[in-house]
Each structure stands twice: as C-alpha cells, then as structure tokens.
Enzyme design. Sequence first.
Site, PDB file in Angstrom:
ATOM      1  N   VAL A 230      17.447   0.817  98.156  1.00  5.44           N
ATOM      2  CA  VAL A 230      16.155   1.394  97.780  1.00  5.44           C
ATOM      3  C   VAL A 230      15.125   0.279  97.562  1.00  5.44           C
ATOM      4  O   VAL A 230      13.970   0.394  97.976  1.00  5.44           O
ATOM      5  CB  VAL A 230      16.286   2.275  96.511  1.00  5.44           C
ATOM      6  CG1 VAL A 230      14.913   2.630  95.944  1.00  5.44           C
ATOM      7  CG2 VAL A 230      17.065   3.552  96.826  1.00  5.44           C
ATOM      8  N   GLU A 231      15.550  -0.801  96.923  1.00  6.19           N
ATOM      9  CA  GLU A 231      14.602  -1.865  96.590  1.00  6.19           C
ATOM     10  C   GLU A 231      14.059  -2.587  97.822  1.00  6.19           C
ATOM     11  O   GLU A 231      12.860  -2.797  97.926  1.00  6.19           O
ATOM     12  CB  GLU A 231      15.263  -2.888  95.650  1.00  6.19           C
ATOM     13  CG  GLU A 231      15.548  -2.350  94.246  1.00  6.19           C
ATOM     14  CD  GLU A 231      14.291  -2.075  93.434  1.00  6.19           C
ATOM     15  OE1 GLU A 231      13.233  -2.634  93.762  1.00  6.19           O
ATOM     16  OE2 GLU A 231      14.354  -1.294  92.473  1.00  6.19           O
ATOM     17  N   THR A 232      14.961  -2.999  98.713  1.00  6.84           N
ATOM     18  CA  THR A 232      14.508  -3.875  99.816  1.00  6.84           C
ATOM     19  C   THR A 232      15.117  -3.555 101.181  1.00  6.84           C
ATOM     20  O   THR A 232      15.016  -4.377 102.093  1.00  6.84           O
ATOM     21  CB  THR A 232      14.840  -5.357  99.514  1.00  6.84           C
ATOM     22  OG1 THR A 232      16.275  -5.491  99.419  1.00  6.84           O
ATOM     23  CG2 THR A 232      14.187  -5.823  98.233  1.00  6.84           C
TER      24      THR A 232
ATOM     25  N   TYR B  11      13.109   7.642  90.906  1.00  3.45           N
ATOM     26  CA  TYR B  11      13.784   6.447  91.402  1.00  3.45           C
ATOM     27  C   TYR B  11      15.282   6.541  91.128  1.00  3.45           C
ATOM     28  O   TYR B  11      16.109   6.319  92.012  1.00  3.45           O
ATOM     29  CB  TYR B  11      13.189   5.207  90.715  1.00  3.45           C
ATOM     30  CG  TYR B  11      13.966   3.935  90.986  1.00  3.45           C
ATOM     31  CD1 TYR B  11      13.684   3.169  92.107  1.00  3.45           C
ATOM     32  CD2 TYR B  11      14.977   3.526  90.137  1.00  3.45           C
ATOM     33  CE1 TYR B  11      14.409   2.018  92.379  1.00  3.45           C
ATOM     34  CE2 TYR B  11      15.706   2.379  90.388  1.00  3.45           C
ATOM     35  CZ  TYR B  11      15.409   1.628  91.513  1.00  3.45           C
ATOM     36  OH  TYR B  11      16.133   0.490  91.773  1.00  3.45           O
TER      37      TYR B  11
END
Length: 325
Positions: free
Chosen positions: A121-123, A308
């Site tokens: 999800v982050e990168t 999130y």
Amino acid sequence: MHIVQTIIIVAILLGPSLSFANPNYAERSEVKAMVARLVAKGLDANTILTLMSEAKRLDTVINAMNRPAERKKWMDYRAIFLKRPRVLAAKSFYRKHEKTLARAELELGVPVEVILAIIGVETYFGRNKGGFRALDALATLGLDYPKRSKFFLGELESLFLLAKEENLSVTDLKGSYAGAMGFGQFIPSSYLAYAIDFDNDGRRDLINNPVDAIGSVANYLMRHGWDNTYGVASVVSSAASNVEKMESAIVIKETGSELMAKGVQGIPDAWAQLPLDLLGLHGTKGDEFWAVTKNFYVITRYNRSPLYAMAVHQLSQEIAKELAL
Ligand SMILES: [Ca+2]
C-alpha cells in the site's frame, strides 16, 4: 548611491518573486530555535543553516496535503489498493524476500502478509518511494503550512538527527510530499525510533535495503502492540445502530461479549473477551460493518485513517490467499 537606496531598489526589483520562490528558511525564528536544539545535541549550526538556506518551498507539497486520498469514501479508496496487479507484485516481492519475511514473522511476531500489505500500500513494493527531497517537503510544511507546522518542524529536526545518526547526506534523502521515506514510508521520527538493522551490516537503511525495510515495518507494528494470537477484522451484522459515525477513527472500547449483548451478530466466539470496536464503511454494495481488534488499531498507528487500515487488512488477506500462507 546610498546603501539604503540601493537596497530598496534591489528589493523592489527582486524582492517579492525572489522571496516567494526561495524563502530563505534559514532566517526564520523557528529555524534558529531548532538549530539551537540540534547544536545542543552535537550538530553543527553552520551546516544546518546552509542546508536550510537552500531548502525550497514546494507548492505541490502544500496542494497534496490539502487533498489526501483518505477523504474518499471506502468504496473509492478500496478500488485504489485492492487490484490484482498489486497482489501479483506482492507475490514477486515475496519470492525475492521469502526468508527475510519468514524471519521477521518468527522474530517479531507480525504475519508475512501484513508486512507485505503495508509495503504494498505504501510504495507498491518500492516502486513509488517518492521523489521529493525530504528537506524541501518538511521545510515547506514546517514553515509554510501553519495547520501542521509544529508536527512537521519536529520531523524536520528529526531529519537532521537521522542524517547524523545514520551518516547520510540530508540532501540525498527523498520521499513523499509529507517527508515519508523508503519502502515502508517512515517519517524521520519513526525512522529514528523504530527502524532496525535487519541484515546486520551496521546500518539502518530503509531507502535502498529491502531487508532492513521488512524488519522495520514488522518492528514498528510489534512495538505498537501487535498481537499474533488473534486476528484483525471480521464482518458483522445488526451493528448499524451501534455505530454513531461511519468511517470514523478507531477506539477499542467494548469486549466482544458486550457487543453481542447489544445485538451485534457474527462476532467470532474467540473474541468474546477481547476489546473491540465497530467500524462502519460505505461499500460498493451498501453499508458494511466490521468488528475490529487492537491489531486493526495498531495498523492505524502507521496511518490514522481506518480506510487505510482496512485496505491493508484486505490486501493482506488477498496476498495470503495468493501465496497460500
Ligand atoms: Ca542494515
């Protein structure tokens, strides 16, 4: 010509546009106070002031802060992260780092699929680590974004401490518009507090070293209270009357049996004595309700949004299915 007149003329010619494009943050009183604190911790004043005088104000950073993805509704937010290519990218990242991921789960007690989902999800597994200089992003938000200036000035200060501690060049550190860096997008204070050297080479490198990044994501969740003896979230029904506000922040406050007594159905029996919260989401097929555990809350320590945390949870489930974990 008198010096004063010269200064006035130069100021008229160059002043407004020059000061807007290049604000000379080194002159600001907040920066002087920060430098004094950093000098007390052994950093060099001139080095910091030189860097601050070169820091740029980035309007793109301010604009990005004003329209975060978390303002979307769940049905739209979910669609960004729960796509098949991201699951397949998880699989290929897993094949490369299987041993490291298994060691992180064994030593730090966080499931492989949850570590993968966070990095996914982050990168997108390191594909989008962010191209803003952390110095520019944090200076802009610390000095030209009053709503969050205290928080981001703190992160700017941590950036200098981090560069010293890890022997990194401040100007080389790149990340998101909010100054989050590396595979797991750690802000400087989190990097300082929770990054670990997971390959034992003497350095904590979350930007170029996926092994350190995997260990550090697991360490972050473990240190915030992850407990592998129970799960994260489970769909429930007859819960609407117990949810005051849809898509709102998690507060773990009632046990499973207390919620069952209020008529909520579908709570796992194993969660009867566990403190939980109920989360309501606007899904594509209408409103949906979830019982969530403290592990869900722990994911929100990474990013405050319950959307999130749910995206991380659901992606982790998809990944676990794909990898037959
Ligand atoms: Ca290392």
